[in-house]
Enzyme design. Structure first.
Site, PDB file in Angstrom:
ATOM      1  CG  ASP A  35      -2.018  -0.914   1.257  1.00 31.18           C
ATOM      2  OD1 ASP A  35      -2.177  -1.636   0.256  1.00 31.18           O
ATOM      3  OD2 ASP A  35      -2.760  -0.934   2.251  1.00 31.18           O
TER       4      ASP A  35
ATOM      5  CD  GLN B 127      -0.672   7.813  -2.172  1.00 36.04           C
ATOM      6  OE1 GLN B 127       0.336   8.509  -2.205  1.00 36.04           O
ATOM      7  NE2 GLN B 127      -1.227   7.428  -1.038  1.00 36.04           N
TER       8      GLN B 127
ATOM      9  NE  ARG C 117      -3.818  -1.925  -4.661  1.00 33.39           N
ATOM     10  CZ  ARG C 117      -3.425  -2.060  -3.393  1.00 33.39           C
ATOM     11  NH1 ARG C 117      -3.030  -1.032  -2.681  1.00 33.39           N
ATOM     12  NH2 ARG C 117      -3.409  -3.249  -2.831  1.00 33.39           N
TER      13      ARG C 117
ATOM     14  CB  ALA D   1      -7.137   7.265   0.781  1.00 33.79           C
TER      15      ALA D   1
ATOM     16  CG  HIS E   3     -14.839   2.517  -5.995  1.00 30.65           C
ATOM     17  ND1 HIS E   3     -13.955   3.165  -5.188  1.00 30.65           N
ATOM     18  CD2 HIS E   3     -14.822   1.215  -5.630  1.00 30.65           C
ATOM     19  CE1 HIS E   3     -13.399   2.311  -4.339  1.00 30.65           C
ATOM     20  NE2 HIS E   3     -13.907   1.117  -4.593  1.00 30.65           N
TER      21      HIS E   3
HETATM   22  P1  FDA Z   1     -13.712   9.014  -6.247  1.00 29.28           P
HETATM   23  O1  FDA Z   1     -13.392   9.223  -4.802  1.00 29.28           O
HETATM   24  O2  FDA Z   1     -13.677  10.199  -7.150  1.00 29.28           O
HETATM   25  O3  FDA Z   1     -15.105   8.307  -6.344  1.00 29.28           O
HETATM   26  C1  FDA Z   1     -15.740   8.043  -7.580  1.00 29.28           C
HETATM   27  C2  FDA Z   1     -17.103   7.441  -7.286  1.00 29.28           C
HETATM   28  O4  FDA Z   1     -16.934   6.159  -6.689  1.00 29.28           O
HETATM   29  C3  FDA Z   1     -17.933   8.235  -6.268  1.00 29.28           C
HETATM   30  O5  FDA Z   1     -18.682   9.246  -6.901  1.00 29.28           O
HETATM   31  C4  FDA Z   1     -18.802   7.146  -5.686  1.00 29.28           C
HETATM   32  O6  FDA Z   1     -19.848   6.868  -6.555  1.00 29.28           O
HETATM   33  C5  FDA Z   1     -17.859   5.967  -5.646  1.00 29.28           C
HETATM   34  N1  FDA Z   1     -17.149   5.898  -4.359  1.00 29.28           N
HETATM   35  C6  FDA Z   1     -15.861   6.211  -4.116  1.00 29.28           C
HETATM   36  N2  FDA Z   1     -15.537   6.004  -2.834  1.00 29.28           N
HETATM   37  C7  FDA Z   1     -16.662   5.575  -2.242  1.00 29.28           C
HETATM   38  C8  FDA Z   1     -16.983   5.201  -0.917  1.00 29.28           C
HETATM   39  N3  FDA Z   1     -16.074   5.240   0.053  1.00 29.28           N
HETATM   40  N4  FDA Z   1     -18.252   4.797  -0.671  1.00 29.28           N
HETATM   41  C9  FDA Z   1     -19.175   4.745  -1.659  1.00 29.28           C
HETATM   42  N5  FDA Z   1     -18.928   5.086  -2.921  1.00 29.28           N
HETATM   43  C10 FDA Z   1     -17.699   5.493  -3.214  1.00 29.28           C
HETATM   44  N6  FDA Z   1      -5.412   4.871  -1.324  1.00 29.28           N
HETATM   45  C11 FDA Z   1      -4.147   5.163  -0.892  1.00 29.28           C
HETATM   46  O7  FDA Z   1      -3.849   6.336  -0.625  1.00 29.28           O
HETATM   47  N7  FDA Z   1      -3.232   4.149  -0.738  1.00 29.28           N
HETATM   48  C12 FDA Z   1      -3.510   2.854  -1.050  1.00 29.28           C
HETATM   49  O8  FDA Z   1      -2.652   1.976  -0.893  1.00 29.28           O
HETATM   50  C13 FDA Z   1      -4.813   2.560  -1.535  1.00 29.28           C
HETATM   51  N8  FDA Z   1      -5.164   1.278  -1.886  1.00 29.28           N
HETATM   52  C14 FDA Z   1      -6.357   1.047  -2.512  1.00 29.28           C
HETATM   53  C15 FDA Z   1      -6.629  -0.215  -3.038  1.00 29.28           C
HETATM   54  C16 FDA Z   1      -7.806  -0.431  -3.744  1.00 29.28           C
HETATM   55  C17 FDA Z   1      -8.075  -1.792  -4.319  1.00 29.28           C
HETATM   56  C18 FDA Z   1      -8.739   0.645  -3.923  1.00 29.28           C
HETATM   57  C19 FDA Z   1     -10.003   0.445  -4.704  1.00 29.28           C
HETATM   58  C20 FDA Z   1      -8.475   1.871  -3.380  1.00 29.28           C
HETATM   59  C21 FDA Z   1      -7.306   2.099  -2.660  1.00 29.28           C
HETATM   60  N9  FDA Z   1      -7.031   3.346  -2.111  1.00 29.28           N
HETATM   61  C22 FDA Z   1      -5.754   3.602  -1.651  1.00 29.28           C
HETATM   62  C23 FDA Z   1      -8.095   4.374  -1.977  1.00 29.28           C
HETATM   63  C24 FDA Z   1      -8.086   5.374  -3.140  1.00 29.28           C
HETATM   64  O9  FDA Z   1      -6.977   6.227  -3.041  1.00 29.28           O
HETATM   65  C25 FDA Z   1      -9.357   6.229  -3.139  1.00 29.28           C
HETATM   66  O10 FDA Z   1      -9.419   6.968  -1.957  1.00 29.28           O
HETATM   67  C26 FDA Z   1     -10.647   5.444  -3.286  1.00 29.28           C
HETATM   68  O11 FDA Z   1     -10.499   4.416  -4.220  1.00 29.28           O
HETATM   69  C27 FDA Z   1     -11.804   6.362  -3.768  1.00 29.28           C
HETATM   70  O12 FDA Z   1     -11.469   6.970  -4.962  1.00 29.28           O
HETATM   71  P2  FDA Z   1     -12.120   6.585  -6.383  1.00 29.28           P
HETATM   72  O13 FDA Z   1     -10.994   6.311  -7.322  1.00 29.28           O
HETATM   73  O14 FDA Z   1     -13.114   5.524  -6.243  1.00 29.28           O
HETATM   74  O15 FDA Z   1     -12.742   7.949  -6.901  1.00 29.28           O
END
Ligand code: FDA
Length: 303
Positions: A130, A159, A180, A185, A224
């Site tokens: 991670d 990231q 990945r 986050a 997502h």
């Molecule tokens: P975004 O936040 O823009 O969301 C897009 C859409 O997805 C939203 O409009 C909503 O519909 C849906 N969505 C997103 N998050 C949601 C939630 N919590 N609940 C409900 N719906 C949601 N980060 C990091 O800093 N270090 C790491 O090692 C990892 N590892 C990791 C592994 C995996 C497999 C995933 C999927 C994610 C991570 N992350 C991570 C987290 C990542 O950085 C990020 O915070 C989340 O994936 C949310 O961002 P999205 O890309 O989904 O886009």
């Protein structure tokens, strides 16, 4: 503002200790976590594997402050790898270096990571590293490079919100790394990370294209975001990359229908399942990603 407040809560000690005691908070978190024990994550893996979705298992917790605790975490992952093998699951593990003792002594974390990747290699399994707050990026990449030189079954998270990631990726590419790609986050200052979602999304797509064009062994698009997923699929099709060579990953409990749809379309689809008792900071980060999730927490409180 709500995002900042939730990310602040994730680091607040009092809240980390007290809020998990409330039943409504525990009920709300169950949407994102099948249970606190590894057994729940393994059970869910059986269910998801049946839907052609592999799982990535991760024990919640970070920044451990005692050597014994870091050693326990390492032993825990060794045991999980053994159980995955015994049960014949299509599952991988994902580790945080600060949970393997990075803050105590980088040597402890490096040895733990090497031992896990070696064991996983014997079992034909894969280990993800991670990416944590920006202060850990240099060390994380150095450790990844060190272990990657000896083993191919290890990947690292990058990231898209960090300005530096484009250069980091260029530096890693000669190693033929498994990457990945996520948006990021953590709460990062504007001199390190794009403050605006629009810029993060644009950078995500630029990095995605670099990954699609470099023939890395695995490029996992962990998001997502339906718009980004569509754009990645289109960019892959333009480059004649087959569906089965395109990998997506999502978090357990989020966009479940989309997970199944992507698996059905023939993509490699992984779901990261978190488990363990140290879920509060992690849960706050999930709420910060989508403050609308607070609605679930509120409904759970009034139920
Ligand atoms: P975004 O936040 O823009 O969301 C897009 C859409 O997805 C939203 O409009 C909503 O519909 C849906 N969505 C997103 N998050 C949601 C939630 N919590 N609940 C409900 N719906 C949601 N980060 C990091 O800093 N270090 C790491 O090692 C990892 N590892 C990791 C592994 C995996 C497999 C995933 C999927 C994610 C991570 N992350 C991570 C987290 C990542 O950085 C990020 O915070 C989340 O994936 C949310 O961002 P999205 O890309 O989904 O886009």
């Amino acid at each position: 503002m709500m995002r900042s407040l939730l990310l602040w809560s994730s680091r607040n000690r009092w809240m980390n200790e007290r809020l998990p005691e409330y039943a409504f908070v525990r009920r709300a978190v169950s949407r994102f976590m099948p249970g606190e024990e590894a057994a729940s994550a393994l059970d869910e893996s059986v269910r998801l594997n049946d839907k052609r979705i592999f799982t990535v298992l991760t024990l919640l917790g970070e920044n451990v402050t005692a050597r014994e605790e870091a050693a326990e975490v390492c032993a825990h992952y060794h045991s999980v790898l053994g159980q995955v093998e015994e049960q014949g699951l299509n599952s991988e593990v994902s580790v945080k270096l600060t949970q393997l003792g990075l803050d105590l002594d980088p040597q402890i974390a490096r040895e733990a990571l090497s031992s896990l990747v070696s064991r996983a290699a014997e079992l034909g399994k894969f280990v993800w590293v991670d990416m944590e707050g920006s202060g850990y990026v240099d060390t994380t990449l150095q450790m990844f490079e060190h272990v990657r030189r000896a083993h191919a079954n290890v990947g690292v998270c990058l990231q898209a919100y960090l300005y530096r990631t484009r250069e980091d990726l260029a530096r890693l590419l000669p190693l033929s790394p498994a990457i990945r790609l996520v948006k990021g986050a953590y709460a990062e200052p504007a001199d390190r990370a794009y403050p605006k979602k629009k810029d993060v999304d644009e950078n995500y797509m630029e990095l995605a294209v670099v990954l699609l064009e470099a023939s890395v062994p695995r490029a996992a698009f962990a998001t997502h975001d339906a718009e980004i997923i569509r754009s990645v699929q289109a960019a892959a099709a333009e480059r004649r990359i087959e569906s089965s060579a395109l990998e997506f990953q999502m978090l357990y409990g989020i966009a479940r229908a989309k997970q199944e749809e992507l698996a059905h379309q023939g993509h490699r689809m992984g779901v990261l399942i978190s488990y363990g008792s140290a879920w509060f900071a992690w849960y706050m980060r999930r709420l910060a990603e989508r403050p609308a999730n607070l609605g679930f927490l509120m409904r759970s409180m009034f139920r």
